[in-house]
Scaffold this motif. Structure first.
Motif, PDB file in Angstrom:
ATOM      1  N   ASP A   1     -37.665  22.389 -21.674  1.00 38.94           N
ATOM      2  CA  ASP A   1     -38.697  23.213 -21.037  1.00 38.94           C
ATOM      3  C   ASP A   1     -39.671  22.369 -20.239  1.00 38.94           C
ATOM      4  N   LEU A   2     -40.023  22.842 -19.039  1.00 38.49           N
ATOM      5  CA  LEU A   2     -40.862  22.073 -18.133  1.00 38.49           C
ATOM      6  C   LEU A   2     -42.180  22.781 -17.826  1.00 38.49           C
ATOM      7  N   TRP A   3     -43.234  21.963 -17.753  1.00 40.96           N
ATOM      8  CA  TRP A   3     -44.530  22.442 -17.278  1.00 40.96           C
ATOM      9  C   TRP A   3     -45.105  21.413 -16.321  1.00 40.96           C
ATOM     10  N   LEU A   4     -45.805  21.891 -15.316  1.00 40.50           N
ATOM     11  CA  LEU A   4     -46.463  21.001 -14.366  1.00 40.50           C
ATOM     12  C   LEU A   4     -47.932  20.881 -14.746  1.00 40.50           C
ATOM     13  N   SER A   5     -48.358  19.647 -15.032  1.00 41.78           N
ATOM     14  CA  SER A   5     -49.746  19.413 -15.428  1.00 41.78           C
ATOM     15  C   SER A   5     -50.669  19.509 -14.216  1.00 41.78           C
ATOM     16  N   SER A   6     -51.973  19.455 -14.460  1.00 41.34           N
ATOM     17  CA  SER A   6     -52.948  19.607 -13.375  1.00 41.34           C
ATOM     18  C   SER A   6     -52.908  18.435 -12.397  1.00 41.34           C
ATOM     19  N   ASP A   7     -52.379  17.260 -12.834  1.00 41.85           N
ATOM     20  CA  ASP A   7     -52.244  16.120 -11.925  1.00 41.85           C
ATOM     21  C   ASP A   7     -50.802  15.963 -11.443  1.00 41.85           C
ATOM     22  N   ASN A   8     -50.065  17.095 -11.448  1.00 39.13           N
ATOM     23  CA  ASN A   8     -48.723  17.183 -10.863  1.00 39.13           C
ATOM     24  C   ASN A   8     -47.694  16.261 -11.540  1.00 39.13           C
ATOM     25  N   VAL A   9     -47.808  16.146 -12.843  1.00 40.96           N
ATOM     26  CA  VAL A   9     -46.791  15.443 -13.627  1.00 40.96           C
ATOM     27  C   VAL A   9     -46.025  16.494 -14.433  1.00 40.96           C
ATOM     28  N   ILE A  10     -44.703  16.460 -14.371  1.00 36.49           N
ATOM     29  CA  ILE A  10     -43.897  17.398 -15.155  1.00 36.49           C
ATOM     30  C   ILE A  10     -43.760  16.855 -16.566  1.00 36.49           C
ATOM     31  N   VAL A  11     -44.135  17.678 -17.551  1.00 33.07           N
ATOM     32  CA  VAL A  11     -44.033  17.274 -18.948  1.00 33.07           C
ATOM     33  C   VAL A  11     -43.102  18.222 -19.688  1.00 33.07           C
ATOM     34  N   ILE A  12     -42.635  17.758 -20.838  1.00 33.28           N
ATOM     35  CA  ILE A  12     -41.648  18.496 -21.626  1.00 33.28           C
ATOM     36  C   ILE A  12     -42.338  19.193 -22.794  1.00 33.28           C
ATOM     37  N   SER A  13     -42.389  20.504 -22.732  1.00 32.29           N
ATOM     38  CA  SER A  13     -42.982  21.304 -23.807  1.00 32.29           C
ATOM     39  C   SER A  13     -42.506  22.736 -23.659  1.00 32.29           C
ATOM     40  N   HIS A  14     -42.205  23.398 -24.773  1.00 31.26           N
ATOM     41  CA  HIS A  14     -41.817  24.802 -24.673  1.00 31.26           C
ATOM     42  C   HIS A  14     -43.008  25.683 -24.353  1.00 31.26           C
ATOM     43  N   ASP A  15     -44.128  25.444 -25.017  1.00 36.06           N
ATOM     44  CA  ASP A  15     -45.314  26.288 -24.853  1.00 36.06           C
ATOM     45  C   ASP A  15     -46.222  25.727 -23.769  1.00 36.06           C
ATOM     46  N   GLN A  16     -46.928  26.626 -23.107  1.00 37.43           N
ATOM     47  CA  GLN A  16     -47.949  26.186 -22.156  1.00 37.43           C
ATOM     48  C   GLN A  16     -49.134  25.584 -22.905  1.00 37.43           C
ATOM     49  N   SER A  17     -49.404  26.084 -24.097  1.00 34.20           N
ATOM     50  CA  SER A  17     -50.463  25.541 -24.946  1.00 34.20           C
ATOM     51  C   SER A  17     -49.886  24.473 -25.867  1.00 34.20           C
ATOM     52  N   THR A  18     -50.669  23.459 -26.134  1.00 31.44           N
ATOM     53  CA  THR A  18     -50.218  22.375 -27.015  1.00 31.44           C
ATOM     54  C   THR A  18     -50.457  22.672 -28.500  1.00 31.44           C
ATOM     55  N   LYS A  19     -51.087  23.802 -28.812  1.00 35.21           N
ATOM     56  CA  LYS A  19     -51.573  24.050 -30.174  1.00 35.21           C
ATOM     57  C   LYS A  19     -50.477  24.047 -31.225  1.00 35.21           C
ATOM     58  N   ARG A  20     -49.360  24.715 -30.959  1.00 37.10           N
ATOM     59  CA  ARG A  20     -48.330  24.892 -31.992  1.00 37.10           C
ATOM     60  C   ARG A  20     -47.624  23.591 -32.345  1.00 37.10           C
ATOM     61  N   VAL A  21     -47.458  22.702 -31.381  1.00 35.69           N
ATOM     62  CA  VAL A  21     -46.562  21.551 -31.572  1.00 35.69           C
ATOM     63  C   VAL A  21     -47.286  20.217 -31.623  1.00 35.69           C
ATOM     64  N   PHE A  22     -48.404  20.056 -30.889  1.00 42.17           N
ATOM     65  CA  PHE A  22     -48.958  18.722 -30.673  1.00 42.17           C
ATOM     66  C   PHE A  22     -50.360  18.540 -31.266  1.00 42.17           C
ATOM     67  N   VAL A  23     -50.606  17.305 -31.705  1.00 35.28           N
ATOM     68  CA  VAL A  23     -51.937  16.873 -32.139  1.00 35.28           C
ATOM     69  C   VAL A  23     -52.343  15.678 -31.284  1.00 35.28           C
ATOM     70  N   ASP A  24     -53.627  15.301 -31.357  1.00 36.18           N
ATOM     71  CA  ASP A  24     -54.079  14.148 -30.574  1.00 36.18           C
ATOM     72  C   ASP A  24     -53.762  12.856 -31.319  1.00 36.18           C
ATOM     73  N   LYS A  25     -54.159  11.736 -30.746  1.00 33.24           N
ATOM     74  CA  LYS A  25     -53.809  10.425 -31.330  1.00 33.24           C
ATOM     75  C   LYS A  25     -54.417  10.216 -32.703  1.00 33.24           C
ATOM     76  N   ASP A  26     -55.466  10.994 -33.033  1.00 31.66           N
ATOM     77  CA  ASP A  26     -56.089  10.898 -34.356  1.00 31.66           C
ATOM     78  C   ASP A  26     -55.539  11.929 -35.333  1.00 31.66           C
ATOM     79  N   GLY A  27     -54.547  12.700 -34.891  1.00 29.75           N
ATOM     80  CA  GLY A  27     -53.933  13.705 -35.751  1.00 29.75           C
ATOM     81  C   GLY A  27     -54.681  15.020 -35.797  1.00 29.75           C
ATOM     82  N   LYS A  28     -55.627  15.208 -34.884  1.00 32.00           N
ATOM     83  CA  LYS A  28     -56.414  16.437 -34.872  1.00 32.00           C
ATOM     84  C   LYS A  28     -55.728  17.515 -34.030  1.00 32.00           C
ATOM     85  N   GLU A  29     -55.951  18.766 -34.403  1.00 29.69           N
ATOM     86  CA  GLU A  29     -55.355  19.901 -33.697  1.00 29.69           C
ATOM     87  C   GLU A  29     -55.794  19.918 -32.236  1.00 29.69           C
TER      88      GLU A  29
END
Length: 383
Positions: free
Chosen positions: A41-69
């Motif tokens: 699955d592809l999404w285009l970020s605000s700085d025109n980089v294509i990233v791999i994620s199913h959801d448009q929101s990062t909430k379900r799958v990703f946390v930050d570098k400190d492990g926070k939601e």
């Protein structure tokens, strides 16, 4: 007419059933254990980089570098410095870019000659059409010869404007040589919607100047419940045959679903058919078993026309299969669900000649109940 590779085994988000979705560990396992196509699955970020994620929101799958939601909208968030630092909740794998995926894929193909590996790119409806241009630029940054990618990349589109954009923008004219192109699939929750995309092929044939490349729809990827109907068999399958279109179906996770699609593909003699599954290893076992049975003569080999068979073309030329009561019931329930979803083909998609705004991002307000039902069923591997 069906290719010897059919049914093609496609790993849904890599190997979603056993490994974290859209991660290199899942992608490797998909290819290692029998899949030849990875759906991602592809999404285009605000700085025109294509990233791999199913959801448009990062909430379900990703946390930050400190492990926070996190709860970033990818389309409104830059890859650098924000998205590049995110990790999956399960396994702590990075949110990576499409270019990184292509680099991994090219290395894998080079190291494993002899198999036809592919990537199926699910281009979400809330992406701007210009993501198609970013995709091609990323492809050429990894391997400059665009023809190398023709049989390795499949576009999966939810919005006809992406296909219209491929035909309208001059950027793509020298990317498709001698009538060759990538596969372009309409990813669809209802075969009736896909008819409109097929009609666009007829439109291109009638209106495209002879000196201009035309990029056409080459396949349809349907949710499997949509195929459990007499209408699909008698009205839609003939359209696939007329235009030599491929048929993939998702998300197929058991033998009943696998066998049904195989019957459709064989009886209709489709140019190619494929199963998109959370467990490509299991689907490959079904395929090997099917091939062994056919080789030994014990498999069900049904001729196209045979009056005493349950599966045949009738006197009107319609493909008929015995649909079980359960299939008919599930299909009826699914049609009621579709009423909640509402209209899916927009006005601008209906107008084949309308100019596409490459920067436009659709504003869609989905039915909350429909979204909850769909996501719940996906969680249990039903869709």
């Amino acid at each position: 007419m069906s290719s010897s590779s059919s049914p093609v085994i496609v790993g849904h988000r890599g190997f979603k059933g056993k490994f974290p979705e859209n991660t290199f560990v899942g992608f490797n396992k998909c290819f290692e254990l029998g899949g030849t196509v990875i759906e991602t699955d592809l999404w285009l970020s605000s700085d025109n980089v294509i990233v791999i994620s199913h959801d448009q929101s990062t909430k379900r799958v990703f946390v930050d570098k400190d492990g926070k939601e996190t709860n970033y909208n990818i389309s409104l968030t830059p890859y650098d410095p924000v998205l590049k630092n995110l990790k999956t909740i399960e396994g702590n794998y990075p949110l990576f870019t499409f270019r990184e995926l292509l680099t991994w894929f090219k290395n894998y193909v080079d190291e494993h000659p002899g198999k036809e590996y592919k990537l199926e790119l699910d281009i979400k409806r809330l992406n701007p059409a210009k993501i198609a241009k970013n995709i091609v630029e990323d492809l050429q940054s990894v391997h400059s010869d665009i023809t190398w990618w023709y049989d390795k990349i499949q576009f999966g589109i939810w919005d006809l404007n992406v296909l219209k954009y491929l035909n309208q923008d001059d950027f793509f004219q020298d990317k498709f040589i001698n009538g060759q192109q990538f596969d372009v699939f309409h990813i669809s929750v209802n075969w009736r919607d896909s008819i409109h995309y097929i009609n666009y092929n007829f439109y291109l044939d009638e209106t495209t100047p002879v000196d201009r490349a035309k990029i056409k729809l080459t396949g349809v990827s349907l949710i499997y419940i949509s195929t459990w109907s007499t209408g699909f068999l008698t009205k839609f399958v003939p359209l696939l045959r007329i235009q030599d279109l491929k048929l993939y179906s998702w998300t197929i996770n058991n033998k009943f679903q696998f066998d049904y699609l195989s019957k459709v593909g064989k009886l209709a003699d489709l140019v190619e058919y494929g199963v998109i599954s959370d467990d490509p290893e299991l689907m490959n076992k079904y395929k090997e078993q099917q091939q062994q049975e056919e080789a030994s003569g014990s498999g069900e080999l049904v001729p196209l026309i045979k009056s005493e068979s349950k599966h045949y073309y009738n006197e009107n030329g319609d493909l008929t299969l015995d649909l079980t009561f359960q299939q008919r019931l599930f299909h009826w329930l699914y049609l009621q669900f579709n009423l909640l979803v509402g209209k899916r083909v927009s006005v601008d998609e209906q107008q084949f000649a309308a100019k596409v705004d490459e920067n436009k991002i659709r504003e869609i307000k989905p039915n909350g109940i429909a979204v909850w039902i769909f996501q719940t069923l996906q969680k249990f591997g039903i869709f």
